[in-house]
Design a protein around this motif. Structure first.
Motif, short mmCIF file in Angstrom:
data_model
loop_
_atom_site.label_atom_id
_atom_site.label_comp_id
_atom_site.label_asym_id
_atom_site.label_seq_id
_atom_site.Cartn_x
_atom_site.Cartn_y
_atom_site.Cartn_z
N LEU A 1 0.87 -1.17 0.00
CA LEU A 1 0.00 0.00 0.00
C LEU A 1 0.91 1.22 0.00
CD1 LEU A 1 -2.83 1.23 0.52
CD2 LEU A 1 -2.41 0.90 2.95
N TYR A 2 0.75 2.07 -1.02
CA TYR A 2 1.58 3.28 -1.10
C TYR A 2 0.64 4.47 -1.16
CZ TYR A 2 5.40 6.29 -2.88
OH TYR A 2 6.34 7.28 -3.06
N ARG A 3 0.70 5.29 -0.11
CA ARG A 3 -0.22 6.43 -0.03
C ARG A 3 0.52 7.73 0.27
NH1 ARG A 3 -4.21 4.68 4.67
NH2 ARG A 3 -2.25 3.94 5.51
N ALA A 4 0.02 8.82 -0.30
CA ALA A 4 0.44 10.14 0.18
C ALA A 4 -0.55 10.47 1.27
CB ALA A 4 0.36 11.16 -0.95
N ARG A 5 -0.07 11.02 2.39
CA ARG A 5 -0.96 11.33 3.51
C ARG A 5 -1.12 12.84 3.62
NH1 ARG A 5 -2.11 6.91 6.55
NH2 ARG A 5 -4.07 8.06 6.57
N LEU A 6 -2.36 13.25 3.78
CA LEU A 6 -2.67 14.68 3.74
C LEU A 6 -3.33 15.15 5.04
CD1 LEU A 6 -4.71 14.54 0.38
CD2 LEU A 6 -2.23 14.51 0.57
N ALA A 7 -3.13 16.41 5.35
CA ALA A 7 -3.86 17.05 6.43
C ALA A 7 -4.48 18.30 5.82
CB ALA A 7 -2.94 17.43 7.58
N ARG B 1 4.71 3.89 2.58
CA ARG B 1 4.74 2.68 1.78
C ARG B 1 4.70 1.52 2.77
NH1 ARG B 1 7.58 2.70 -3.56
NH2 ARG B 1 8.69 4.61 -3.01
N SER B 2 3.55 0.84 2.86
CA SER B 2 3.38 -0.22 3.85
C SER B 2 3.31 -1.57 3.17
CB SER B 2 2.07 -0.06 4.62
OG SER B 2 2.07 1.13 5.33
N LEU B 3 3.93 -2.57 3.79
CA LEU B 3 3.75 -3.95 3.38
C LEU B 3 2.99 -4.61 4.52
CD1 LEU B 3 7.32 -4.61 1.99
CD2 LEU B 3 5.23 -4.41 0.65
N ILE B 4 1.88 -5.25 4.20
CA ILE B 4 1.02 -5.78 5.26
C ILE B 4 0.85 -7.28 5.06
CG2 ILE B 4 -1.25 -5.54 6.36
CD1 ILE B 4 -1.01 -2.76 4.43
N SER B 5 1.08 -8.00 6.14
CA SER B 5 1.05 -9.45 6.03
C SER B 5 0.26 -10.07 7.18
CB SER B 5 2.51 -9.95 6.07
OG SER B 5 2.56 -11.29 6.42
N PHE B 6 -0.80 -10.78 6.83
CA PHE B 6 -1.52 -11.63 7.79
C PHE B 6 -2.34 -12.61 6.98
CE2 PHE B 6 -4.18 -7.87 7.13
CZ PHE B 6 -5.45 -8.39 6.94
N PHE B 7 -2.83 -13.66 7.60
CA PHE B 7 -3.58 -14.66 6.88
C PHE B 7 -4.86 -14.02 6.32
CE2 PHE B 7 -6.61 -18.20 6.56
CZ PHE B 7 -5.91 -18.99 5.67
N GLY B 8 -5.01 -14.05 5.00
CA GLY B 8 -6.20 -13.44 4.38
C GLY B 8 -6.02 -11.96 4.08
N CYS B 9 -4.75 -11.49 4.07
CA CYS B 9 -4.50 -10.05 3.91
C CYS B 9 -4.99 -9.51 2.55
CB CYS B 9 -3.03 -9.70 4.12
SG CYS B 9 -1.89 -10.52 3.01
N GLU B 10 -5.14 -10.40 1.55
CA GLU B 10 -5.59 -9.91 0.23
C GLU B 10 -6.98 -9.25 0.31
OE1 GLU B 10 -4.70 -13.04 0.88
OE2 GLU B 10 -6.58 -14.15 0.82
N LYS B 11 -7.74 -9.58 1.36
CA LYS B 11 -9.08 -8.96 1.51
C LYS B 11 -8.97 -7.44 1.73
CE LYS B 11 -11.48 -12.95 3.44
NZ LYS B 11 -10.33 -13.55 4.21
N LEU B 12 -7.79 -7.00 2.16
CA LEU B 12 -7.59 -5.56 2.35
C LEU B 12 -7.75 -4.80 1.03
CD1 LEU B 12 -4.42 -4.67 4.47
CD2 LEU B 12 -6.73 -3.77 4.75
N LEU B 13 -7.46 -5.49 -0.08
CA LEU B 13 -7.51 -4.82 -1.38
C LEU B 13 -8.93 -4.35 -1.71
CD1 LEU B 13 -5.16 -7.05 -3.58
CD2 LEU B 13 -4.61 -5.10 -2.14
N GLU B 14 -9.93 -4.97 -1.07
CA GLU B 14 -11.32 -4.56 -1.35
C GLU B 14 -11.71 -3.34 -0.51
OE1 GLU B 14 -13.35 -8.13 -0.28
OE2 GLU B 14 -12.09 -9.28 -1.66
N ALA B 15 -10.87 -3.00 0.45
CA ALA B 15 -11.24 -1.91 1.37
C ALA B 15 -10.91 -0.54 0.76
CB ALA B 15 -10.50 -2.07 2.68
N ASP B 16 -11.56 0.47 1.30
CA ASP B 16 -11.30 1.84 0.87
C ASP B 16 -10.19 2.41 1.75
OD1 ASP B 16 -11.32 4.57 0.43
OD2 ASP B 16 -13.12 4.90 1.63
N LEU B 17 -8.98 2.41 1.21
CA LEU B 17 -7.87 2.88 2.03
C LEU B 17 -7.53 4.35 1.76
CD1 LEU B 17 -6.02 -0.42 2.35
CD2 LEU B 17 -6.47 1.11 4.24
N VAL B 18 -8.41 5.00 1.07
CA VAL B 18 -8.23 6.44 0.87
C VAL B 18 -9.03 7.17 1.95
CG1 VAL B 18 -8.64 8.37 -0.69
CG2 VAL B 18 -7.83 6.20 -1.60
#
Ligand code: GLP
Length: 240
Positions: free
Chosen positions: A126-132, A141-158
């Motif tokens: 996940l690579y995001r620019a963070r704004l205020a 730039r985050s690398l995220i690892s857990f069982f079933g982590c691919e489900k994160l791709l469906e989430a709204d991370l903006v």
């Protein structure tokens, strides 16, 4: 008596004007010519004072517009594990993100070690620019690892916080983290995304975040604007 160079005196006068609120954040300061006339110093002296205060981050220059008073830096505590959204909300600002990249990638090198997974394992990137308040402050730039982590791709991370999602949707609250902090200079990529000049000072953060039982869940490399952040830690003298 030790004589104080004149630019030190002028520098302190400007500093005091900012401290007292006579000069406010975002306000244009008097030109070199005006300062030299008002305080009876040479243009060179006036310029040197401005350069020093600009290097310190108290002032900033805008090409063709002049020199302005900078906003105070964000005092970020390094004592609690918080996410960007929480930090910005705590300051009364509106957190935001711009998604640069998101997908599954095979992990290797330091990231595999930190996440304690075999090289080649697929994790979420996940690579995001963070704004205020819509202003870019950091790149994460985050690398995220857990069982079933691919489900994160469906989430709204903006529109949502990663830490919030991990806790509420996946039942994996971040509990502790190891973090390293280092000075750096903005690359062309950083500069473009953070809307700063190439070579500006930045703070590089590397964080390994753990959930329960010290299970690594995130390895993140972040770039924070040096003109916006001051990190603060509280130190206690060890008891003897
Ligand atoms: C911090 C950390 C990042 C983490 C982020 C989560 O800024 N440096 O490692 O990914 O917070 O923020 P949020 O919960 O707002 O998505």
């Amino acid at each position: 008596m030790v004589s104080i160079p004149r630019y030190h005196q002028l520098r302190e006068i400007i500093r005091e004007s900012v401290r007292s609120g006579d000069l406010k954040p975002g306000e244009l300061i008097p030109s070199e010519r005006e300062l030299s006339e008002r305080y009876g110093v040479s243009r060179m002296t006036a310029r040197q004072s401005i350069v020093e205060l600009t290097n310190e981050g108290l002032l900033y220059r805008r090409q063709g517009k002049g020199t302005f008073v900078a906003w105070p830096k964000i005092a970020q505590q390094l004592t609690a594990l918080t996410g960007f959204t929480e930090d910005i909300r705590a300051r009364g600002q509106r957190p935001g993100a711009r998604l640069i990249e998101m997908g599954m990638v095979p992990v290797d090198g330091v990231a595999a070690l930190r996440l304690q997974v075999p090289t080649g394992q697929r994790v979420v990137r996940l690579y995001r620019a963070r704004l205020a308040d819509d202003e870019p402050l950091a790149l994460e730039r985050s690398l995220i690892s857990f069982f079933g982590c691919e489900k994160l791709l469906e989430a709204d991370l903006v529109g949502t916080s990663l830490y919030g999602l991990l806790e509420t949707r996946f039942g994996l609250p971040p509990i502790e983290a190891d973090q390293e902090l280092e000075a750096g200079l903005a690359t062309e990529e950083h500069a473009g995304l953070l809307e700063i000049a190439i070579g500006s000072p930045v703070l590089l953060l590397r964080r390994t975040t753990y959930t329960a039982r010290r299970q690594p869940i995130e390895y993140a490399e972040s770039v924070y604007r040096g003109d916006k952040y001051a990190f603060h830690t509280r130190l206690l003298r060890p008891s003897t």
